[in-house]
Design an enzyme around this catalytic site. Structure first.
Site, PDB file in Angstrom:
ATOM      1  N   HIS A   1      -2.419   5.078   6.781  1.00 58.52           N
ATOM      2  CA  HIS A   1      -1.058   5.574   6.928  1.00 58.52           C
ATOM      3  C   HIS A   1      -0.994   7.047   6.517  1.00 58.52           C
ATOM      4  O   HIS A   1      -1.852   7.535   5.776  1.00 58.52           O
ATOM      5  CB  HIS A   1      -0.094   4.785   6.033  1.00 58.52           C
ATOM      6  CG  HIS A   1      -0.140   3.301   6.225  1.00 58.52           C
ATOM      7  ND1 HIS A   1      -0.055   2.695   7.454  1.00 58.52           N
ATOM      8  CD2 HIS A   1      -0.258   2.286   5.323  1.00 58.52           C
ATOM      9  CE1 HIS A   1      -0.100   1.377   7.312  1.00 58.52           C
ATOM     10  NE2 HIS A   1      -0.235   1.105   6.031  1.00 58.52           N
TER      11      HIS A   1
ATOM     12  N   CYS B   1       0.819  -1.210   0.000  1.00 61.57           N
ATOM     13  CA  CYS B   1       0.000   0.000   0.000  1.00 61.57           C
ATOM     14  C   CYS B   1       0.855   1.264   0.000  1.00 61.57           C
ATOM     15  O   CYS B   1       0.651   2.176  -0.819  1.00 61.57           O
ATOM     16  CB  CYS B   1      -0.933  -0.008   1.194  1.00 61.57           C
ATOM     17  SG  CYS B   1      -0.107  -0.321   2.784  1.00 61.57           S
TER      18      CYS B   1
END
Length: 353
Positions: free
Chosen positions: A221, A141
């Site tokens: 994140h 990711c």
């Protein structure tokens, strides 16, 4: 034209999203999903997709749990052209001999090493080099976000080098009861963190260093980048390069999107399945340019960002779309991806599009 027959092995955080995305594609057919669990994760899929057992032990356990088992993983492999392996880290590499024996194309995820497949994939960067290959690996990711954002600036001729700090979430939300990080932050044990070298498997000429830490949160994140530009540039030039790139969407603190949780709440309010955000969310009003340096921050929804890349990887391996633009157009349309979450929403309500 016949549809590409696809299987998903591993119906977890990524696998269930890949399965749903495959089912949306006009040129693909989801033949079934395989797993080893018998709990709520696979029970929720019963009746939606044909279920297969990845091991003999799992088959017995599934039957005892009353699940409708259509067959073994080998049975499933005999019916498909491509398998997307979304099993936990390192499990996929152990599954490769089974896939090779069945003669199917394979898409792995970023938990496996680049050496496992010899090719790492982000659609906008290297789709063409995956055409016709037997297997590829969709990078993680965070790496996907790096290639999208920094690759856009590199393509515009603006990026000389990049230095980034990543604040990673501690664990998946559904596993937060198992442990995690509370009231602290844990630096990764080496610099550069693995995301920088991983991005260079897709963009070999990218000059970047990443530093990462795990924070005490479970939602997404957050990246902070200091960018050395190739020349003095304006803020609008940097924004224009990001606007040109696919799968980057702008958010603004001025709209009240001031933290990671507010963006996640927005995805739910926009009606996104599972609150997913497939795009990289860049804070437009925080992009700052001073001469030949630029600074920006963005958000990465790790449960969803690699899903469109996995769909495009399937098309690349099977050569069912000739280039990245054609494949990404189909994928992005079926998922409903945007380049500006709120501006496009307001524009649609006004009937501008």
């Amino acid at each position: 034209m016949s549809k590409t027959r696809v299987a998903v092995n591993g119906y977890g955080v990524i696998g269930k999203r890949v399965a749903d995305a495959v089912a949306l594609q006009p040129d693909m057919e989801l033949i079934g999903i395989a797993d080893i669990v018998t709990d709520w994760r696979i029970q929720s899929a019963a009746g939606r997709f044909p279920l297969f057992a990845s091991t003999d032990e799992a088959r017995q356990a599934m039957l005892q749990a009353g699940l409708p088992v259509a067959g073994s993983l080998e049975d499933l492999l005999g019916q498909v052209d491509v398998i997307a392996d979304t099993t936990p880290k390192h499990v996929a590499a152990e599954n490769l001999p089974r896939y090779r024996a069945a003669g199917v194309k394979v898409v792995l995820q970023g938990g496996e090493s680049h050496e496992t497949t010899g090719h790492s994939f982000v659609a906008q960067a290297n789709y063409e080099s995956a055409l016709g290959r037997d297997m590829t690996r969709v990078v993680s990711c965070n790496t996907t976000s790096i290639v999208r954002v920094l690759g856009a600036l590199q393509d515009a001729g603006l990026l000389a080098k990049a230095r980034g700090v990543l604040i990673r979430r501690a664990t998946d939300p559904w596993e937060s009861h198992l442990g995690g990080i509370m009231n602290t932050m844990v630096p990764e044990s080496k610099i550069p963190s693995h995301q920088g070298p991983d991005a260079q498997t897709v963009l070999p000429g990218l000059d970047l260093v990443t530093i990462a830490a795990k924070g005490a949160h479970t939602q997404t994140h957050n990246h902070y980048w200091t960018l050395q530009l190739t020349r003095p540039a304006s803020r609008e030039e940097v924004l224009a390069a990001l606007r040109t790139a696919p799968r980057i969407a702008f958010i603004r603190m001025a709209d009240g999107l001031v933290a990671l949780n507010s963006t996640i709440e927005l995805m739910k309010d926009l009606g996104r399945p599972r609150g997913d955000m497939w795009e990289v969310a860049v804070w437009e009003d925080l992009v700052t340019v001073q001469g030949d340096e630029a600074y920006l921050t963005y958000q990465v929804y790790n449960e969803a960002i690699v899903v469109p890349e996995t769909i495009d990887a399937i098309r690349a391996l099977t050569e069912t779309a000739p280039d990245a633009a054609d494949s990404m157009k189909i994928t992005d349309s079926t998922l409903g991806m945007r380049q500006d979450f709120l501006a496009e929403n307001v524009s649609a309500l006004r009937g501008d599009r």
